[in-house]
Write a protein that holds these residues in place. Sequence first.
Motif, PDB file in Angstrom:
ATOM      1  N   VAL A 186       0.841  -1.204   0.000  1.00  9.60           N
ATOM      2  CA  VAL A 186       0.000   0.000   0.000  1.00  9.60           C
ATOM      3  C   VAL A 186       0.873   1.250   0.000  1.00  9.60           C
ATOM      4  O   VAL A 186       1.977   1.266   0.559  1.00  9.60           O
ATOM      5  CB  VAL A 186      -0.942   0.027   1.216  1.00  9.60           C
ATOM      6  N   TYR A 187       0.353   2.297  -0.634  1.00  9.25           N
ATOM      7  CA  TYR A 187       0.997   3.606  -0.571  1.00  9.25           C
ATOM      8  C   TYR A 187       0.579   4.291   0.735  1.00  9.25           C
ATOM      9  O   TYR A 187      -0.476   3.988   1.285  1.00  9.25           O
ATOM     10  CB  TYR A 187       0.600   4.445  -1.790  1.00  9.25           C
ATOM     11  N   TRP A 242      -0.751   7.010   1.650  1.00  6.51           N
ATOM     12  CA  TRP A 242      -2.027   7.726   1.741  1.00  6.51           C
ATOM     13  C   TRP A 242      -3.240   6.790   1.653  1.00  6.51           C
ATOM     14  O   TRP A 242      -4.343   7.180   1.990  1.00  6.51           O
ATOM     15  CB  TRP A 242      -2.118   8.778   0.632  1.00  6.51           C
ATOM     16  N   GLU A 243      -3.036   5.557   1.236  1.00 11.15           N
ATOM     17  CA  GLU A 243      -4.169   4.658   1.031  1.00 11.15           C
ATOM     18  C   GLU A 243      -4.762   4.223   2.375  1.00 11.15           C
ATOM     19  O   GLU A 243      -4.102   3.582   3.176  1.00 11.15           O
ATOM     20  CB  GLU A 243      -3.736   3.430   0.227  1.00 11.15           C
ATOM     21  N   GLY A 244      -6.010   4.569   2.588  1.00  8.25           N
ATOM     22  CA  GLY A 244      -6.709   4.145   3.799  1.00  8.25           C
ATOM     23  C   GLY A 244      -6.432   4.981   5.025  1.00  8.25           C
ATOM     24  O   GLY A 244      -6.999   4.714   6.086  1.00  8.25           O
ATOM     25  N   ARG A 280      -2.519   2.245   7.116  1.00  3.10           N
ATOM     26  CA  ARG A 280      -2.432   0.849   6.719  1.00  3.10           C
ATOM     27  C   ARG A 280      -0.970   0.432   6.652  1.00  3.10           C
ATOM     28  O   ARG A 280      -0.135   1.149   6.086  1.00  3.10           O
ATOM     29  CB  ARG A 280      -3.115   0.621   5.374  1.00  3.10           C
ATOM     30  N   HIS A 290       5.188   4.704   7.446  1.00  2.61           N
ATOM     31  CA  HIS A 290       3.744   4.937   7.342  1.00  2.61           C
ATOM     32  C   HIS A 290       3.234   5.700   8.565  1.00  2.61           C
ATOM     33  O   HIS A 290       2.344   6.556   8.439  1.00  2.61           O
ATOM     34  CB  HIS A 290       3.008   3.612   7.177  1.00  2.61           C
ATOM     35  N   ARG A 327      -2.360   9.907  -8.226  1.00  8.28           N
ATOM     36  CA  ARG A 327      -3.608  10.367  -7.601  1.00  8.28           C
ATOM     37  C   ARG A 327      -4.309  11.343  -8.543  1.00  8.28           C
ATOM     38  O   ARG A 327      -4.485  12.530  -8.233  1.00  8.28           O
ATOM     39  CB  ARG A 327      -3.290  11.004  -6.250  1.00  8.28           C
TER      40      ARG A 327
END
Length: 200
Positions: free
Chosen positions: A55-56, A58-60, A71, A83, A160
């Motif tokens: 996951v990047y 910013w995701e979630g 995440r 993160h 994005r």
Amino acid sequence: MSIPPPRPVVTYSGARLSVDRERMMEVNRWVTNEDLNIREDPSFWVHDETTRDEVYPWEGMRIQGDSVWVRVSTRYPDTRLVHHIYGHLHLMVHMGRQELWLPEAPDAVGYDLERAILARTADAWVLGRTVFGTSPYGPLDELAFAKEEGFLDAFIFTARPDEFATTRAQWARQNPGEVDRYREWFLDTFSREPPGLRPS
């Protein structure tokens, strides 16, 4: 605080990331301070939402009150602090502490704020990869290499495409052909399409 000399990071394609030790010493200073704040400041919480996916940052991510959720992939524990830093910086802005934690962008909003936070996130990962030998991780490697090669704006706007529309359009007008140059560099470096241009 002294750190080991940074070692170059080389991708399978032969792309090389090399950094200066003095710069990494400064990054290590603020990463250490931020890690300590995340672990010891009782005024807020940074929570994990675990996943097995890559996951990047910013995701979630979401903020509610004095808490932020990010995440983190259980398969790549080395990514956890980076993160957390991304989420922590957003939470500090939300709590009115932007000037303290983002002194280079004390008044930034919108895209400029996100860019400043992702630049710090990239630097934290570069520190891990070059100084502390953290394991490769696609999303953060892409972010870090793009930032080091001067493609941070292209990376964010391509990954994005539905966000920052006005800023993205202005940037595209001022930088004709930059997305194509970025895509060509990304393909050469990672042997895959950049995020935002991959088949769903």
